[in-house]
Design a protein around this motif. Structure first.
Motif, PDB file in Angstrom:
ATOM      1  N   ARG A  65     -17.149 -29.519   5.945  1.00 54.83           N
ATOM      2  CA  ARG A  65     -16.316 -30.490   6.642  1.00 54.83           C
ATOM      3  C   ARG A  65     -15.091 -29.688   6.998  1.00 54.83           C
ATOM      4  O   ARG A  65     -14.729 -29.994   8.388  1.00 54.83           O
ATOM      5  N   LEU A  66     -14.412 -28.810   6.207  1.00 56.59           N
ATOM      6  CA  LEU A  66     -13.362 -27.894   6.775  1.00 56.59           C
ATOM      7  C   LEU A  66     -13.518 -27.109   8.013  1.00 56.59           C
ATOM      8  O   LEU A  66     -12.915 -26.884   8.822  1.00 56.59           O
ATOM      9  N   ALA A  67     -14.672 -26.652   8.007  1.00 56.10           N
ATOM     10  CA  ALA A  67     -15.188 -25.563   8.685  1.00 56.10           C
ATOM     11  C   ALA A  67     -15.450 -26.251  10.010  1.00 56.10           C
ATOM     12  O   ALA A  67     -15.086 -25.840  11.239  1.00 56.10           O
ATOM     13  N   GLN A  68     -16.066 -27.498  10.079  1.00 62.38           N
ATOM     14  CA  GLN A  68     -16.430 -28.052  11.257  1.00 62.38           C
ATOM     15  C   GLN A  68     -15.251 -28.783  11.953  1.00 62.38           C
ATOM     16  O   GLN A  68     -15.135 -28.830  13.255  1.00 62.38           O
ATOM     17  N   LEU A  69     -14.506 -29.405  11.316  1.00 61.64           N
ATOM     18  CA  LEU A  69     -13.385 -30.309  11.712  1.00 61.64           C
ATOM     19  C   LEU A  69     -11.944 -29.741  11.528  1.00 61.64           C
ATOM     20  O   LEU A  69     -11.043 -29.996  12.105  1.00 61.64           O
ATOM     21  N   GLY A  70     -11.736 -28.610  10.778  1.00 61.98           N
ATOM     22  CA  GLY A  70     -10.276 -28.071  10.450  1.00 61.98           C
ATOM     23  C   GLY A  70      -9.698 -27.350  11.485  1.00 61.98           C
ATOM     24  O   GLY A  70      -8.413 -27.408  11.712  1.00 61.98           O
ATOM     25  N   ARG A  71     -10.343 -26.885  12.537  1.00 57.87           N
ATOM     26  CA  ARG A  71      -9.413 -26.057  13.628  1.00 57.87           C
ATOM     27  C   ARG A  71      -8.400 -26.934  14.341  1.00 57.87           C
ATOM     28  O   ARG A  71      -7.333 -26.456  14.308  1.00 57.87           O
ATOM     29  N   ALA A  72      -8.936 -28.019  14.765  1.00 57.37           N
ATOM     30  CA  ALA A  72      -8.013 -28.824  15.453  1.00 57.37           C
ATOM     31  C   ALA A  72      -6.825 -29.404  14.365  1.00 57.37           C
ATOM     32  O   ALA A  72      -5.495 -29.618  15.014  1.00 57.37           O
ATOM     33  N   SER A  73      -6.931 -29.567  13.256  1.00 58.10           N
ATOM     34  CA  SER A  73      -5.709 -29.976  12.131  1.00 58.10           C
ATOM     35  C   SER A  73      -5.171 -28.816  11.835  1.00 58.10           C
ATOM     36  O   SER A  73      -4.156 -28.992  10.988  1.00 58.10           O
ATOM     37  N   GLY A  74      -5.464 -27.584  12.504  1.00 60.27           N
ATOM     38  CA  GLY A  74      -4.660 -26.418  12.034  1.00 60.27           C
ATOM     39  C   GLY A  74      -5.024 -25.808  10.437  1.00 60.27           C
ATOM     40  O   GLY A  74      -4.274 -25.301   9.830  1.00 60.27           O
ATOM     41  N   ILE A  75      -6.530 -26.042  10.072  1.00 59.62           N
ATOM     42  CA  ILE A  75      -6.806 -25.580   8.850  1.00 59.62           C
ATOM     43  C   ILE A  75      -7.858 -24.338   9.172  1.00 59.62           C
ATOM     44  O   ILE A  75      -8.943 -24.693   9.789  1.00 59.62           O
ATOM     45  N   TYR A  76      -7.737 -23.169   8.550  1.00 56.17           N
ATOM     46  CA  TYR A  76      -8.711 -22.113   8.908  1.00 56.17           C
ATOM     47  C   TYR A  76      -9.075 -21.430   7.604  1.00 56.17           C
ATOM     48  O   TYR A  76      -8.640 -21.675   6.644  1.00 56.17           O
ATOM     49  N   LEU A  77     -10.359 -21.191   7.716  1.00 57.40           N
ATOM     50  CA  LEU A  77     -11.293 -20.456   6.397  1.00 57.40           C
ATOM     51  C   LEU A  77     -11.212 -18.859   6.448  1.00 57.40           C
ATOM     52  O   LEU A  77     -11.614 -18.575   7.722  1.00 57.40           O
ATOM     53  N   GLU A  78     -10.889 -18.278   5.542  1.00 60.32           N
ATOM     54  CA  GLU A  78     -11.270 -16.853   5.292  1.00 60.32           C
ATOM     55  C   GLU A  78     -12.170 -16.896   4.144  1.00 60.32           C
ATOM     56  O   GLU A  78     -11.549 -16.815   2.644  1.00 60.32           O
TER      57      GLU A  78
END
Length: 451
Positions: A313-326
């Motif tokens: 969910r964070l990978a699919q929706l997080g970009r616009a909310s400023g959440i990035y995954l490493e």
């Protein structure tokens, strides 16, 4: 004549020692001048030998016959400009009609040999214009990052490419990334460079380190939240999903979609919001993703599904909310269970250090570029830190991060500890640490009195 001979010998010996011990110094003192001379003198013959010339046009042949002059020679691509750099040369060419950028790329290895350079790579800037980047020495053998880099918000210089340019991790261009690598391949150093580059920025760092925190907890003063076991990681990821939903509610409330607002000012992510309303961006670093996906009983399987669902969910929706995954790991394939392939599809950036088998390289680049897979499995074991970096466009580069010790990373995180955001949703996961020691330290210890 004797003094001239001695001076010449000293120059030759100095050049030889610099080339052997300090190739970067040799390039800046002697190599760049010799390389420019070789390229300019040999250019026409080298292009002709590599098949990068075109025959003269018909009107030139006609003019030569009418004027009774010798037939004109074949023409190579026109040099637009030649620029020396601290690692090599940049040659920009204007292709002749009938030439293609692929022909120049296919001849890169022959150009490297003909111009006596260490490496040559080409890229097409626009239609008919090709840029050749030549390196005068092995820039990945001893990585030295340039003193000045193009640092921007959410854009971190993390490594050096084999063509001498800087490799940046740009979160706004590539929100989520996957980093693979075997043990002792340099994956941890790459992660430290990321943390050290993000530490001075206005960003919240969230870490998940299921190796009991041995990698990320030394850097805890710059982290807004940390988890060292899968149970805590599941709760932390749920809190991040809740935070993401709250950010979307803020964006909807501030979208400004009235008829008098220009289209360019309508908010669709946090970067379109006014600065005083913009939530702080969050970078989530997962040190070993396999520990989140493994399970031994039914209870752990439920926890695993909860974790993978939250990450997806964070990978699919997080970009616009400023959440990035490493996300980092040794392997990241379908054997980790359902949902892993869907999660991997969202990780646009791919970086692979030395891997133990070809299937691990296929997990990173199999759906992007077969050439990158071949390059990843050819990384030697003694070259720690060398990696292949690619993205979903199919382009890839060989990179190497500058060595950053754990002490250096800790010092940087301690220096910028005051920039750590305090997010209410993540407050239960904020690492509890003792205060930093005072700068005033006694130079000597008072000896106890003796009778």
């Amino acid at each position: 004549m004797t003094w001239f001979t001695v001076a010449l010998m000293l120059v030759v010996v100095t050049a030889g020692l610099l080339r052997w011990r300090r190739p970067a110094w040799y390039w800046m003192t002697f190599g760049v001048t010799l390389a420019v001379a070789r390229v300019l003198v040999r250019y026409g013959s080298v292009m002709d030998a590599c098949g990068l010339t075109v025959p003269p046009s018909r009107w030139r042949l006609t003019l030569a016959r009418l004027a009774n002059r010798p037939m004109p020679e074949s023409r190579p691509p026109r040099i637009l400009w030649l620029r020396p750099t601290r690692t090599g040369l940049v040659l920009r060419l204007k292709l002749r009609p009938g030439q293609d950028a692929f022909d120049v790329a296919a001849a890169s290895d022959r150009l490297r040999h003909s111009f006596s350079m260490y490496g040559v790579s080409s890229r097409e800037l626009r239609s008919g214009v090709v840029e050749l980047r030549m390196t005068g020495y092995d820039v990945l053998k001893r990585v030295q990052m340039p003193a000045k880099t193009d640092v921007r918000p959410m854009r971190v210089p993390v490594a050096l490419r084999e063509d001498g340019s800087v490799h940046y991790r740009d979160y706004r261009a590539i929100p989520h990334a996957l980093t693979l690598g075997a043990t002792e391949s340099g994956k941890s150093v790459y992660q430290r460079n990321l943390v050290a580059g993000l530490a001075p920025m206005d960003v919240a760092l969230v870490g998940i380190d299921c190796k009991q925190g041995v990698e990320l907890f030394p850097l805890a003063r710059r982290f807004s939240a940390l988890a060292d076991n899968p149970n805590t990681a599941a709760e932390l990821l749920d809190a991040l999903v809740t935070h993401m939903e709250g950010v979307y509610q803020l964006i909807r409330a501030e979208q400004r979609i009235t008829s008098d607002v220009p289209d360019a000012k309508i908010a669709s992510d946090i970067w379109d919001l006014p600065e005083h309303l913009r939530p702080v961006p969050i970078v989530i670093l997962v040190d070993e993703v396999a520990e989140l996906a493994l399970f031994a009983n039914k209870e752990e399987e439920k926890r695993r599904d909860r974790i993978i669902t939250a990450l997806a969910r964070l990978a699919q929706l997080g970009r616009a909310s400023g959440i990035y995954l490493e996300i980092c790991g040794q392997r990241f394939g379908s054997e980790l269970g359902k949902g892993i392939t869907m999660l991997r599809a969202q990780l646009t950036g791919r970086t692979a250090h030395r891997v133990n088998d070809e299937s691990s390289a296929n997990m990173a680049f199999g759906d992007i570029s077969p050439d990158a897979v071949l390059a990843a499995i050819q990384i030697p074991a003694e070259m720690r830190g060398v990696a292949i970096a690619g993205d979903s466009t199919g382009g890839w580069h060989r990179i190497r991060a500058a060595h950053t010790s754990l002490r250096q990373a800790v010092n940087i995180c301690n220096r910028y500890a005051d920039r750590t955001p305090d997010l209410p949703e993540l407050a239960p996961f904020r690492p509890a640490l003792p205060a930093l020691p005072s700068a005033a330290v006694p130079l000597s210890k008072t000896a106890p009195a003796t009778a």
